[in-house]
Design an enzyme around this catalytic site. Sequence first.
Site, PDB file in Angstrom:
ATOM      1  N   PHE A 132       0.874  -1.169   0.000  1.00 20.92           N
ATOM      2  CA  PHE A 132       0.000   0.000   0.000  1.00 20.92           C
ATOM      3  C   PHE A 132       0.918   1.227   0.000  1.00 20.92           C
ATOM      4  O   PHE A 132       1.869   1.293   0.778  1.00 20.92           O
ATOM      5  CB  PHE A 132      -0.858  -0.038   1.263  1.00 20.92           C
ATOM      6  CG  PHE A 132      -1.990   0.935   1.269  1.00 20.92           C
ATOM      7  CD1 PHE A 132      -3.227   0.580   0.770  1.00 20.92           C
ATOM      8  CD2 PHE A 132      -1.816   2.213   1.772  1.00 20.92           C
ATOM      9  CE1 PHE A 132      -4.281   1.485   0.780  1.00 20.92           C
ATOM     10  CE2 PHE A 132      -2.866   3.122   1.786  1.00 20.92           C
ATOM     11  CZ  PHE A 132      -4.096   2.760   1.282  1.00 20.92           C
ATOM     12  N   ASP A 204       2.231  -5.827   8.825  1.00 19.23           N
ATOM     13  CA  ASP A 204       1.108  -4.913   8.606  1.00 19.23           C
ATOM     14  C   ASP A 204      -0.172  -5.747   8.488  1.00 19.23           C
ATOM     15  O   ASP A 204      -0.323  -6.544   7.557  1.00 19.23           O
ATOM     16  CB  ASP A 204       1.342  -4.083   7.339  1.00 19.23           C
ATOM     17  CG  ASP A 204       0.243  -3.048   7.131  1.00 19.23           C
ATOM     18  OD1 ASP A 204      -0.928  -3.346   7.455  1.00 19.23           O
ATOM     19  OD2 ASP A 204       0.543  -1.957   6.623  1.00 19.23           O
ATOM     20  N   TYR A 229     -10.455   0.767  11.135  1.00 23.97           N
ATOM     21  CA  TYR A 229     -11.712   1.040  10.417  1.00 23.97           C
ATOM     22  C   TYR A 229     -12.026   0.022   9.332  1.00 23.97           C
ATOM     23  O   TYR A 229     -13.033   0.151   8.652  1.00 23.97           O
ATOM     24  CB  TYR A 229     -11.697   2.448   9.805  1.00 23.97           C
ATOM     25  CG  TYR A 229     -10.486   2.768   8.957  1.00 23.97           C
ATOM     26  CD1 TYR A 229     -10.372   2.298   7.656  1.00 23.97           C
ATOM     27  CD2 TYR A 229      -9.448   3.540   9.462  1.00 23.97           C
ATOM     28  CE1 TYR A 229      -9.261   2.580   6.883  1.00 23.97           C
ATOM     29  CE2 TYR A 229      -8.321   3.832   8.701  1.00 23.97           C
ATOM     30  CZ  TYR A 229      -8.232   3.354   7.406  1.00 23.97           C
ATOM     31  OH  TYR A 229      -7.128   3.622   6.661  1.00 23.97           O
ATOM     32  N   LYS A 230     -11.159  -0.973   9.120  1.00 19.54           N
ATOM     33  CA  LYS A 230     -11.441  -1.973   8.087  1.00 19.54           C
ATOM     34  C   LYS A 230     -12.244  -3.114   8.726  1.00 19.54           C
ATOM     35  O   LYS A 230     -13.358  -2.888   9.181  1.00 19.54           O
ATOM     36  CB  LYS A 230     -10.141  -2.419   7.430  1.00 19.54           C
ATOM     37  CG  LYS A 230      -9.534  -1.265   6.601  1.00 19.54           C
ATOM     38  CD  LYS A 230      -8.206  -1.563   5.989  1.00 19.54           C
ATOM     39  CE  LYS A 230      -7.716  -0.339   5.198  1.00 19.54           C
ATOM     40  NZ  LYS A 230      -6.294  -0.408   4.874  1.00 19.54           N
ATOM     41  N   ARG A 376     -12.313  -5.389  -6.589  1.00 22.53           N
ATOM     42  CA  ARG A 376     -11.904  -5.910  -5.291  1.00 22.53           C
ATOM     43  C   ARG A 376     -13.119  -6.114  -4.403  1.00 22.53           C
ATOM     44  O   ARG A 376     -13.871  -5.179  -4.126  1.00 22.53           O
ATOM     45  CB  ARG A 376     -10.935  -4.919  -4.642  1.00 22.53           C
ATOM     46  CG  ARG A 376     -10.226  -5.477  -3.440  1.00 22.53           C
ATOM     47  CD  ARG A 376      -9.221  -4.491  -2.899  1.00 22.53           C
ATOM     48  NE  ARG A 376      -9.889  -3.390  -2.215  1.00 22.53           N
ATOM     49  CZ  ARG A 376      -9.351  -2.695  -1.208  1.00 22.53           C
ATOM     50  NH1 ARG A 376      -8.118  -2.972  -0.808  1.00 22.53           N
ATOM     51  NH2 ARG A 376     -10.013  -1.721  -0.641  1.00 22.53           N
TER      52      ARG A 376
HETATM   53  C1  LIG Z   1      -5.654   0.739   4.595  1.00 24.36           C
HETATM   54  C2  LIG Z   1      -4.174   0.642   4.690  1.00 24.36           C
HETATM   55  C3  LIG Z   1      -3.413   1.689   5.218  1.00 24.36           C
HETATM   56  C4  LIG Z   1      -4.092   2.970   5.625  1.00 24.36           C
HETATM   57  O1  LIG Z   1      -3.272   3.787   6.394  1.00 24.36           O
HETATM   58  P1  LIG Z   1      -3.913   5.044   7.125  1.00 24.36           P
HETATM   59  O2  LIG Z   1      -2.792   5.654   7.840  1.00 24.36           O
HETATM   60  O3  LIG Z   1      -5.020   4.536   7.981  1.00 24.36           O
HETATM   61  O4  LIG Z   1      -4.480   5.937   6.076  1.00 24.36           O
HETATM   62  C5  LIG Z   1      -2.049   1.516   5.320  1.00 24.36           C
HETATM   63  N1  LIG Z   1      -1.461   0.361   4.926  1.00 24.36           N
HETATM   64  C6  LIG Z   1      -2.168  -0.661   4.417  1.00 24.36           C
HETATM   65  C7  LIG Z   1      -1.482  -1.917   4.019  1.00 24.36           C
HETATM   66  C8  LIG Z   1      -3.541  -0.555   4.268  1.00 24.36           C
HETATM   67  O5  LIG Z   1      -4.238  -1.549   3.751  1.00 24.36           O
END
Ligand SMILES: *Cc1c(COP(=O)(O)O)cnc(C)c1O
Length: 417
Positions: A132, A204, A229-230, A376
């Site tokens: 990400f 992560d 939040y996921k 997705r």
């Molecule tokens: C959703 C996600 C993030 C989001 O990071 P935020 O700091 O909450 O915006 C980061 N890394 C991964 C792998 C994600 O899936």
Amino acid sequence: MTTVHTHDALTARAETLDAQSPLHGTRDRFTLPDGVIYLDGNSLGALPSAVPAVVGDVVHRQWGERLIRSWNESDWWSAQTRVGDAIGRLVGAAPGQVVVTDSTSVNLFKAVVGAARLRPGRTVVLTDPDSFPTDLYMTDSAARLAGLEVRRVHPRDAVAAIAEAGEDLALASYSSVDYRTGELWDLVAITEAAHAVGALACWDLCHSAGVLDIRLDADGADLAIGCGYKYLNGGPGAPAFIYVAERHLADFDQPLTGWHGHARPFEMSGTYEPAPGITRARVGTPPLLSVLALEAALTAYDGLSPADVRAASLSVTGLFIEALDALGVDLPLATPRDDDHRGSQVSLRHPQAFAVVQALIARGVIGDFREPDIIRLGFAPLYVTHVDAVAAAEHVRAVIADREFERPEFTERGAVT
Ligand SMILES: *Cc1c(COP(=O)(O)O)cnc(C)c1O
């Protein structure tokens, strides 16, 4: 058989699987609009029914009536570690190692610099080129500050790259599930390889916490981060979490030394002294409305074991893939078919993936599009049933077979995608 017969047979089987599932009935713990099959819980989890009343109490009573007294009366002060321990139960972490704080981005920054300081003299951090993007950006900047070189190595080559870096390696930092393809990586093997050269591993868990049977303590993870939040359903902008293994806590020297991480914040000392435990990973005053909403959201997991949740997730995604096959949907899967390599999502490739997703949303099947060609679909097994999975597959079939995605209202891309 015609597709109608196939669909009916699949639905009958889905009903049986739902009735037998250890998660039977957990959908009632959520408030979802009628007519929606929500397959985007890996972007923003659904609303757990317990949340509104708790947030109402926090706003009206704790804040509105009790005011500043609530820091003590409602124990706002320890909310972040209390909620951290609740997340710990879902990711195999014993109490005292997880705290809810900041965003995933910020926590990754703290983890990378903290890891460099735990392994002084080492010069390399490994991460996934397909991470990400925020993970890449934060790792680059943290590495620049800490004097580390970042090597971007695909997870399937990580074990070899770890051996090659040898004693130069400070940290291997990988996502457990690829956010686009849903592929599940072998973080246990990566962790063992990192330990074999004396390095650390950071996991992560953004696409894993709340759907996989993660065992941070048992599998020897050193550090971990993840989103609130996921799949944890904490609500928009919910704070994230960070895990630091007990054995590293005393020496975990994170770079963002705010007063909430201080051993005695109310001494108002001019000198920073980190709190003894995971509290040192806190920074400044937390967003308590969101921390307490997340705490209420996690009650949706009451009585469920991570192993049962994982089994239900595999069963639902597996049936969805099977239904696509049976209904003759001929799109390439970006997600592995075998259970050992699949997270909790199914991603399909289509040259007009954006329009396909819009057409699905118009039918009440909410998923998302990821560049360049990915449809997705995230399956949160607490509220996505087997029956939903079969219905969603039938909607995909109809959108593709009837070329619904070619309608102009679905092909036009607005400013926000
Ligand atoms: C959703 C996600 C993030 C989001 O990071 P935020 O700091 O909450 O915006 C980061 N890394 C991964 C792998 C994600 O899936």
